[in-house]
Design an enzyme around this catalytic site. Structure first.
Site, short mmCIF file in Angstrom:
data_model
loop_
_atom_site.label_atom_id
_atom_site.label_comp_id
_atom_site.label_asym_id
_atom_site.label_seq_id
_atom_site.Cartn_x
_atom_site.Cartn_y
_atom_site.Cartn_z
N GLY A 1 0.86 -1.27 0.08
CA GLY A 1 0.02 -0.12 0.10
C GLY A 1 0.92 1.23 0.04
N ASN B 1 2.62 -3.24 -15.22
CA ASN B 1 2.10 -3.13 -13.84
C ASN B 1 1.97 -1.85 -13.25
OD1 ASN B 1 2.33 -6.06 -13.79
ND2 ASN B 1 4.30 -5.97 -12.95
N TYR C 1 -1.77 2.83 -12.03
CA TYR C 1 -2.01 4.08 -12.13
C TYR C 1 -3.45 4.39 -12.52
CZ TYR C 1 2.94 5.29 -11.53
OH TYR C 1 4.41 5.36 -11.18
#
Length: 160
Positions: free
Chosen positions: A97, A128, A133
């Site tokens: 995270g 990835n 994004y």
């Protein structure tokens, strides 16, 4: 899950940030371009006229991620923007995270500063990152290309 702390970088973090920049350059297969040193980075981040800012993420007292950013300007919006130059999370801490937390932190900073945009570039082969994004709400701009002038070409263009 290990607790992470986000905070503004300090001059004491420059050595760790340069280490992470080198790791990022290896990942991007661009390590031959890295010339930054802790001293040059410290001057650019904390000198009399800072060119950029950085946020670091720590776990167990170690810097394991960073985001380096600066203010740009949108002529169309008539507002400043926040430009993310680099974001890097060490492989052992990916999926925790941290990347999301860094992006959310910078987006909140952009809102707080009255920015009209928060933007960055991503390598076209980094699927990835592109998926990550886009999941965060970013639009990958397919029609735009980066133009860059460096070294002797910059000197020539600048009249040197």
């Amino acid at each position: 899950m290990t607790a992470h702390t986000l905070r503004p970088a300090t001059p004491a973090d420059c050595t760790a940030i340069v280490g992470l920049i080198r790791e990022l350059a290896v990942f991007e297969k661009l390590e031959h371009l890295v010339v930054v040193t802790p001293a040059t980075l410290e001057h650019q981040l904390f000198g009399p006229r800072p060119a950029a800012e950085a946020v670091v993420a720590e776990t167990d007292g170690q810097v394991v991620a960073f985001a380096l950013f600066f203010t740009n300007f949108s002529t169309f919006l008539g507002k400043p923007g926040l430009y993310l130059e680099d974001l890097y999370v060490q492989p052992a801490h990916r999926g925790s995270g941290l990347g999301k937390a860094l992006l959310q932190h910078l987006a909140a900073l952009a809102v707080q500063r009255g920015c009209g945009r928060f933007e960055w570039c991503v390598l076209d082969w980094n699927e990835n990152a592109i998926r990550f994004y886009e999941k965060m709400g970013a639009t990958v701009m397919p029609d735009w290309r980066i133009c860059r002038v460096t070294g002797p070409a910059l000197a020539a263009l600048g009249g040197g």
